[in-house]
Design a protein around this motif. Structure first.
Motif, short mmCIF file in Angstrom:
data_model
loop_
_atom_site.label_atom_id
_atom_site.label_comp_id
_atom_site.label_asym_id
_atom_site.label_seq_id
_atom_site.Cartn_x
_atom_site.Cartn_y
_atom_site.Cartn_z
N GLY A 1 0.84 -1.19 0.00
CA GLY A 1 0.00 0.00 0.00
C GLY A 1 0.87 1.24 0.00
O GLY A 1 2.05 1.19 0.38
N THR A 2 0.31 2.35 -0.41
CA THR A 2 1.08 3.59 -0.54
C THR A 2 1.76 3.95 0.78
O THR A 2 1.10 4.10 1.82
CB THR A 2 0.17 4.74 -0.98
OG1 THR A 2 -0.45 4.40 -2.24
CG2 THR A 2 0.97 6.02 -1.15
N ASP A 3 3.07 4.05 0.72
CA ASP A 3 3.89 4.42 1.89
C ASP A 3 3.63 3.51 3.10
O ASP A 3 3.80 3.93 4.25
CB ASP A 3 3.65 5.88 2.29
CG ASP A 3 4.21 6.86 1.28
OD1 ASP A 3 5.09 6.45 0.49
OD2 ASP A 3 3.78 8.02 1.27
N ALA A 4 3.27 2.27 2.85
CA ALA A 4 3.15 1.32 3.97
C ALA A 4 4.52 1.04 4.57
O ALA A 4 4.67 0.84 5.77
CB ALA A 4 2.50 0.02 3.50
N GLY A 5 5.54 1.02 3.71
CA GLY A 5 6.90 0.79 4.17
C GLY A 5 7.27 -0.67 4.22
O GLY A 5 6.42 -1.57 4.16
N ARG A 6 8.57 -0.90 4.30
CA ARG A 6 9.08 -2.27 4.32
C ARG A 6 10.44 -2.28 5.01
O ARG A 6 11.22 -1.33 4.88
CB ARG A 6 9.22 -2.82 2.91
CG ARG A 6 10.00 -4.10 2.77
CD ARG A 6 9.99 -4.65 1.36
NE ARG A 6 8.73 -5.36 1.09
CZ ARG A 6 8.50 -6.08 -0.01
NH1 ARG A 6 9.42 -6.16 -0.96
NH2 ARG A 6 7.36 -6.72 -0.17
N VAL A 7 10.74 -3.35 5.75
CA VAL A 7 12.07 -3.61 6.30
C VAL A 7 12.57 -4.92 5.69
O VAL A 7 11.85 -5.92 5.71
CB VAL A 7 12.05 -3.70 7.83
CG1 VAL A 7 13.41 -4.18 8.35
CG2 VAL A 7 11.69 -2.36 8.44
N THR A 8 13.78 -4.89 5.16
CA THR A 8 14.37 -6.08 4.55
C THR A 8 15.63 -6.46 5.31
O THR A 8 16.44 -5.60 5.67
CB THR A 8 14.71 -5.82 3.07
OG1 THR A 8 13.52 -5.39 2.39
CG2 THR A 8 15.23 -7.08 2.40
#
Length: 515
Positions: A64-71
């Motif tokens: 989703g828009t600007d939901a963000g993610r950490v990898t």
């Protein structure tokens, strides 16, 4: 004299270098991802014996828009191990990230990351990203702006963690065992860092920085991890708009008193200098300033980069990362183009702590797609240095020692050379543990005591002989070179037209070796 002359029938040499290298660079997947807005070295989550790392991309639209993610990535080969997406559009998950230790006691370290757009923070498994705790208190605006593993703030075996907010109660410390709240405190925590036990009560403490406090004077507050009481606070000058407190974190015990110390940036002291203050954890006294132009946007412990027994310090400006000696605050090196930083662990397995740097504004893969880079100092010892005076040979010049490649024992590619030797003459590189300067033949002998000789080489048409050392095969057991050793090298060569003795020598080369 004849005994010494016989020694110079084979010879060997060594050198070391201080090198800064880029291990790898990763780029954000799409424009606006802001990959690298937060970075953290998080321990060995894939159980391969190497530290791994995480990077936040709070602008990722994958969920989703600007939901963000950490990898989370493998330190060995930088392959993606897993990723965790933000809980909702607009949550900006990955604005902050840190390792928290082994929360679920499965033998693998876990992580925490903030989603301030949703006022939430997620603690997740280092094995597969499974959510362990979803923290969303009713108060605390922009909860998740900062996060930190804080060690042990209570009496149980589980590591604990902290989350920062910018409205209302800004500092929150939670139990690793239950996920329940230990305590919270008023104020803004735009930056958080674990400190170890600075008040010596047996429990680990933390620091919170708010560079916007008091019309941008800023402050940094040290809290008891056990009770949340204020141990001490540091304030900037609003008249100068110091922005004190940016990047506040622990940096290790740099003053050698057995108590962890800490640092914070003062990056916008706009009419004077820009610096990082490094503070004694035991007393709160200033240890020293670190100064570079606009420095102090982020601060991190670096581990012992220069192998002098004292942990070193990283500090960033918008565009560069600087490493400083923890022993005295002197410059070690600088790298370009990064903002958020972390360090203190050996990611690539070369025996030296590495540096993780994020540049969320990088536009290689699209505007503000972002970038994360891994750097290493490599062999941190000073480069080999010439010493002792050589005398002119039949070229009209004195022969000079040189070296190539690295002084790393692991790299095993150290090459000795000598310049300005008479052409087409045989000679020998040799080395020993004790420097000197005494007349010998038509020159000066630069090494005394037991000497190790390498195989005979010819100076060739250019008069530049060389020899590649093999650290696994020394000429004798007494000549084995180890990490941490300092040896002295020189070159003996025939020079029949140079004088009665018929030989001369190069000057000396002092070299210290690293792992």
């Amino acid at each position: 004299m004849d005994t010494l002359r016989a020694l110079f029938l084979p010879c060997f040499l060594v050198s070391t270098a201080s090198s800064q290298e880029t291990i790898d660079t990763l780029f954000g997947a799409a424009a606006g991802d802001r990959f690298g807005a937060a970075v953290a070295i998080v321990g060995d989550v894939d159980s391969d014996g190497r530290a791994d790392f995480a990077a936040g991309a709070p602008g990722s639209d994958a969920a989703g828009t600007d939901a963000g993610r950490v990898t989370v990535y493998s330190g060995v080969d930088r392959k993606e191990l897993f990723s965790v997406d933000g809980p909702a559009p607009g949550s900006r998950f990955g604005e902050s990230v840190d390792g928290v230790g082994d929360i679920d006691l499965d033998g693998v370290d876990d992580l925490i990351a903030g989603a301030p757009g949703a006022s939430r923070a997620l603690v997740f498994s280092g094995v597969d990203g499974a959510i362990l705790y979803d923290l969303a208190p009713a108060t605390g605006g922009l909860f998740g702006t900062s996060v930190a593993g804080v060690g042990h703030a209570d009496t149980d075996a589980w590591p604990d963690f902290a989350v920062g907010a910018t409205v209302g109660n800004g500092v929150w410390v939670f139990s690793g065992r239950t996920g329940g709240l230990h305590w919270n405190a008023p104020g803004t925590a735009r930056d958080l860092g674990g400190l170890g036990d600075v008040d010596q009560d047996g429990f680990d403490d933390l620091i919170a920085g708010d560079y916007t406090f008091d019309a941008y004077g800023g402050r940094a507050v040290v809290y008891s991890g056990l009770t949340g009481s204020v141990i001490r606070a540091h304030y900037g000058d609003p008249g100068w708009q110091d922005h004190l407190g940016k990047g506040a974190t622990g940096v290790g015990d740099v003053d050698g008193d057995g108590v962890g110390d800490y640092g914070y940036g003062v990056p916008c002291n706009c009419f004077a200098s820009h610096y990082v203050e490094v503070i004694s954890g035991a007393t709160g006294a200033l240890i020293y300033w670190l100064s570079e132009y606009t420095i102090g946007w982020d601060v991190a412990g670096a581990g012992d980069l220069d192998l002098d027994g004292t942990p070193d310090i990283l500090a960033s400006v918008p565009g560069s990362v600087f490493a400083f000696s923890g022993a005295d605050g002197s410059d070690l090196f600088a790298y370009g183009s990064a903002g958020m930083i972390d360090g203190g662990a050996d990611v690539d397995g070369d025996g030296f702590p590495d540096i993780l740097a994020g540049a969320e504004w990088d536009s290689t893969n699209g505007n503000a797609a972002g970038r994360v880079s891994l750097y290493t100092l490599g062999c941190p010892y000073p480069a080999p240095q010439n010493y002792c005076t050589a005398l002119a040979n039949t070229t009209g010049l004195p022969a000079a020692m040189g070296w190539q490649n690295s002084t790393s024992i692991q790299a095993n590619n150290f090459r000795l050379l000598a310049t300005d030797c008479p052409p087409h003459q045989n000679g020998v590189f040799f080395y020993g543990l004790t420097p000197t300067q005494v007349p010998f033949g038509e020159g000066n002998l630069c090494i005394t005591g037991t000497m190790q000789r390498l195989s005979v080489v010819n100076t060739g048409s250019a008069g530049v002989p060389s020899y590649s050392l093999d650290f696994t095969d020394p000429p004798a057991s007494s000549g084995q070179i180890h990490a941490g050793d300092t040896w002295y090298f020189s070159f003996w060569f025939r020079d029949p037209a140079g004088g009665p003795s018929g030989f001369n020598l190069a000057d000396g080369l002092q070299a210290s070796f690293c792992p």
